[in-house]
Every structure is written in C-alpha cells, then in structure tokens.
Design an enzyme around this catalytic site. Structure first.
Site, PDB file in Angstrom:
ATOM      1  N   GLY A 198      18.715  61.224  32.801  1.00 17.74           N
ATOM      2  CA  GLY A 198      18.647  60.057  31.912  1.00 17.74           C
ATOM      3  C   GLY A 198      18.359  60.482  30.483  1.00 17.74           C
ATOM      4  O   GLY A 198      19.041  60.044  29.537  1.00 17.74           O
ATOM      5  N   ARG A 199      17.378  61.355  30.324  1.00 18.28           N
ATOM      6  CA  ARG A 199      17.017  61.803  28.965  1.00 18.28           C
ATOM      7  C   ARG A 199      18.130  62.632  28.341  1.00 18.28           C
ATOM      8  O   ARG A 199      18.376  62.582  27.145  1.00 18.28           O
ATOM      9  CB  ARG A 199      15.690  62.575  29.013  1.00 18.28           C
ATOM     10  CG  ARG A 199      14.477  61.647  29.040  1.00 18.28           C
ATOM     11  CD  ARG A 199      13.241  62.359  29.493  1.00 18.28           C
ATOM     12  NE  ARG A 199      13.295  62.608  30.937  1.00 18.28           N
ATOM     13  CZ  ARG A 199      12.572  63.528  31.548  1.00 18.28           C
ATOM     14  NH1 ARG A 199      11.761  64.291  30.855  1.00 18.28           N
ATOM     15  NH2 ARG A 199      12.657  63.671  32.863  1.00 18.28           N
ATOM     16  N   LEU A 227      24.919  79.276  53.655  1.00 20.45           N
ATOM     17  CA  LEU A 227      23.848  78.467  53.052  1.00 20.45           C
ATOM     18  C   LEU A 227      23.715  77.113  53.752  1.00 20.45           C
ATOM     19  O   LEU A 227      24.720  76.451  54.033  1.00 20.45           O
ATOM     20  CB  LEU A 227      24.185  78.221  51.567  1.00 20.45           C
ATOM     21  CG  LEU A 227      23.253  77.251  50.825  1.00 20.45           C
ATOM     22  CD1 LEU A 227      21.876  77.876  50.604  1.00 20.45           C
ATOM     23  CD2 LEU A 227      23.875  76.821  49.492  1.00 20.45           C
ATOM     24  N   HIS A 245      24.095  61.512  34.948  1.00 19.75           N
ATOM     25  CA  HIS A 245      24.111  61.843  36.383  1.00 19.75           C
ATOM     26  C   HIS A 245      25.349  62.683  36.725  1.00 19.75           C
ATOM     27  O   HIS A 245      25.289  63.582  37.566  1.00 19.75           O
ATOM     28  CB  HIS A 245      24.072  60.564  37.222  1.00 19.75           C
ATOM     29  CG  HIS A 245      22.765  59.819  37.094  1.00 19.75           C
ATOM     30  ND1 HIS A 245      21.554  60.423  37.324  1.00 19.75           N
ATOM     31  CD2 HIS A 245      22.482  58.536  36.735  1.00 19.75           C
ATOM     32  CE1 HIS A 245      20.576  59.534  37.115  1.00 19.75           C
ATOM     33  NE2 HIS A 245      21.124  58.398  36.765  1.00 19.75           N
ATOM     34  N   ASP A 296      15.688  66.589  37.911  1.00 21.72           N
ATOM     35  CA  ASP A 296      15.231  65.517  37.007  1.00 21.72           C
ATOM     36  C   ASP A 296      15.646  65.767  35.558  1.00 21.72           C
ATOM     37  O   ASP A 296      15.716  66.914  35.116  1.00 21.72           O
ATOM     38  CB  ASP A 296      13.698  65.411  37.103  1.00 21.72           C
ATOM     39  CG  ASP A 296      13.185  64.136  36.462  1.00 21.72           C
ATOM     40  OD1 ASP A 296      13.910  63.116  36.478  1.00 21.72           O
ATOM     41  OD2 ASP A 296      12.058  64.158  35.932  1.00 21.72           O
TER      42      ASP A 296
HETATM   43  C1  IPE Z   1      12.349  62.259  41.110  1.00 20.06           C
HETATM   44  O1  IPE Z   1      12.644  61.912  39.802  1.00 20.06           O
HETATM   45  C2  IPE Z   1      13.482  61.845  42.017  1.00 20.06           C
HETATM   46  C3  IPE Z   1      14.697  62.612  41.892  1.00 20.06           C
HETATM   47  C4  IPE Z   1      14.916  63.620  41.081  1.00 20.06           C
HETATM   48  C5  IPE Z   1      15.769  62.199  42.773  1.00 20.06           C
HETATM   49  P1  IPE Z   1      12.146  60.540  39.162  1.00 20.06           P
HETATM   50  O2  IPE Z   1      12.692  60.498  37.783  1.00 20.06           O
HETATM   51  O3  IPE Z   1      12.488  59.409  40.052  1.00 20.06           O
HETATM   52  O4  IPE Z   1      10.564  60.722  39.151  1.00 20.06           O
HETATM   53  P2  IPE Z   1       9.460  60.062  38.239  1.00 20.06           P
HETATM   54  O5  IPE Z   1       9.703  58.591  38.239  1.00 20.06           O
HETATM   55  O6  IPE Z   1       9.619  60.644  36.861  1.00 20.06           O
HETATM   56  O7  IPE Z   1       8.160  60.468  38.854  1.00 20.06           O
HETATM   57  C1  IPE Z   2      17.078  62.431  37.968  1.00 15.63           C
HETATM   58  O1  IPE Z   2      17.249  62.127  36.624  1.00 15.63           O
HETATM   59  C2  IPE Z   2      18.095  61.766  38.845  1.00 15.63           C
HETATM   60  C3  IPE Z   2      17.562  60.714  39.710  1.00 15.63           C
HETATM   61  C4  IPE Z   2      16.306  60.354  39.741  1.00 15.63           C
HETATM   62  C5  IPE Z   2      18.495  60.035  40.588  1.00 15.63           C
HETATM   63  P1  IPE Z   2      16.592  60.868  35.941  1.00 15.63           P
HETATM   64  O2  IPE Z   2      17.579  59.764  35.953  1.00 15.63           O
HETATM   65  O3  IPE Z   2      15.277  60.539  36.552  1.00 15.63           O
HETATM   66  O4  IPE Z   2      16.397  61.403  34.462  1.00 15.63           O
HETATM   67  P2  IPE Z   2      15.215  61.040  33.469  1.00 15.63           P
HETATM   68  O5  IPE Z   2      13.937  61.427  34.119  1.00 15.63           O
HETATM   69  O6  IPE Z   2      15.308  59.575  33.227  1.00 15.63           O
HETATM   70  O7  IPE Z   2      15.517  61.854  32.261  1.00 15.63           O
HETATM   71 MG    MG Z   3      13.374  61.162  36.078  1.00 14.15          MG
END
Ligand code: IPE
Ligand code: IPE
Ligand code: MG
Length: 234
Positions: free
Chosen positions: A17-18, A125, A31, A14
């Site tokens: 996006g940020r 693995l 990504h 996770d």
């Molecule tokens: C969890 O992250 C899913 C993945 C990393 C694939 P999200 O970004 O979707 O989770 P929330 O919305 O912050 O709980």
């Molecule tokens: C995790 O990163 C990837 C997926 C959920 C596919 P995010 O896209 O959720 O990143 P943030 O949480 O917005 O930073």
């Molecule tokens: Mg996220």
C-alpha cells in the site's frame, strides 16, 4: 551454494500500500508489484535450497479492508495461478494453502484447488501460501478439535503435548520456521505463526515488499547464518 540455509523461511509480505501511495498509484498496483516480488523470491528459494517457503498473503483481519482492495487481491491471486502454474511445475515447486480459503468466493477456491492439486506431486521447494490465515483462529480451531476428541473419548486431556497441539494446526506437516522476515518497516508479527515462531529468528527490513529483491533476500539468509540459536540451552 551457501551453507547454513534455513530449512523454512516465512515472509510477511508487507508494504504494498505504501509503495503504491508513494508513486501516486492505486493499491491494486502495489499488490501487483508485490506479486512480482513474490515470484522472484519463490525462484530464489529453490535456487538457495530452502525446503519450505511460507508467505503471508492475506490475513483473517485483512477482510476489514475495502471491498475494492480485497477483490483486487483475490483477482491477483487467480491471475498468479494462471500465469505461474506451468513454471512452478517446471521448477518442481509444490504449493499448498494455510488457512480456510473456502471462505473466499467460488472462483478463488477453484483456482487455489487447481494450484495445489496440479503441483501436489512435485518434490522440490514446498511453497505455502497463508491465505485467510490468522494464528489465533488457527489455535482456536485446534483447541476446539482437541476438545471434541476429549469429549468423544479418543484423547485424554493429560495426553495433550506440544506435538498433539502442533498436529492440529494448518502447519501440521511443516517444520517450524527457522527464519521469519518482515519487510515494510513494521516491527510486529500481525497474527502470523505465533505458535510456530517460538524459536524462529526474526529479521525486519525497511524495504517495502514490492522493492524486496533476491539480493535483499540473500542478505537476510546470510544474516541468519551468523545467528547463534540456543533454543534455551547453553
Ligand atoms: C500483515 O500485514 C498481513 C499480510 C502481509 C498479509 P498487515 O498490513 O495486515 O499488518 P498490520 O495491519 O500492519 O499489522
Ligand atoms: C501487504 O501490504 C499486503 C496485504 C496485507 C494483503 P499492505 O497492503 O499491508 O501495505 P501497507 O502496509 O499498507 O503499505
Ligand atoms: Mg500492511
């Protein structure tokens, strides 16, 4: 090699996006950077002697995102298969998918089928990619299959045990995770391995996934090594 290496590490990747936002970049670039981090962690897992690595790549809820973002993630997944297949085979990595990936488009399905079939005989693995994965959907699916078995008479409801339920999950052939790592700063599981995480050790990190390095991973494994697991006993 360190001692007390977890047999199964699961990672909620996770923060892509940020990471992108902080740099004024598009989500896709976040990504993409996340994929690069994943490649390094796969390699490091083999070196450390981790037997199973599960990554949360796309949840059953992630379809709520814009079409643009979703198609970007799917595209990156296909690029990953094309660019990494040879190296995964060189490193003896066996890949499979947890989740109903047939819900994705034809090209993604073909690509993931290729990835799993071409690595199926590898003995190093075991790399599990959770894609279109959600624990609740997984448990509902298991309940429904067991209900069908009881209805058709092949199973008695009184014979339903932990093992019988576990056998119906996507993870039926995989031991429960010993360690779940969530980078990206959020302290939650977001519908990941809810049944399987009953006695998993949890480590949360503020580091955004694209910045997550093998060194950071080593530190998590080291912290895991110091944890005292009791499984309810003394
Ligand atoms: C969890 O992250 C899913 C993945 C990393 C694939 P999200 O970004 O979707 O989770 P929330 O919305 O912050 O709980
Ligand atoms: C995790 O990163 C990837 C997926 C959920 C596919 P995010 O896209 O959720 O990143 P943030 O949480 O917005 O930073
Ligand atoms: Mg996220």
């Amino acid at each position: 090699m360190k001692s007390n290496i977890p047999a199964h590490v699961a990672i909620i990747m996770d923060g892509n996006g940020r990471w992108a936002e902080a740099r004024g970049l598009k989500k896709f670039q976040g990504h993409d950077a996340g994929m690069k981090a994943m490649k390094e962690i796969v390699k490091r897992s083999s070196v450390l002697g981790v037997k199973h690595l599960t990554v949360y790549a796309f949840s059953t809820e992630n379809w709520k995102r814009s079409e643009d973002e979703v198609s970007g993630i799917l595209k990156l997944l296909m690029i990953y298969v094309e660019s990494e297949l040879a190296e995964l085979n060189t490193n003896n990595v066996k890949v499979d998918v947890l989740g109903d990936y047939t819900a994705a488009n034809k090209n993604v399905v073909k690509s993931l089928d290729k990835l799993t079939s071409k690595t199926k005989d590898n003995t190093g693995l075991q790399f599990h990619i959770a894609f279109n994965y959600g624990s609740r959907a997984e448990i509902v699916r298991a309940a429904s299959k067991l209900a069908d078995e009881v209805k058709s008479g092949v199973l008695n409801s009184s014979d339903i045990t932990d093992e019988v339920v576990s056998d119906q999950l996507w993870t039926s052939d995989i031991p429960d995770p010993d360690l779940i790592i969530r980078p990206g700063g959020e302290i939650r599981l977001s519908n990941f391995l809810l049944w399987q995480s009953a006695y998993a050790e949890l480590i949360f990190s503020e580091v955004l996934w694209p910045d997550y390095t093998p060194e950071e991973y080593d530190r998590a494994i080291e912290e895991y090594g110091k944890r005292k697991r009791r499984f309810g006993g003394r």
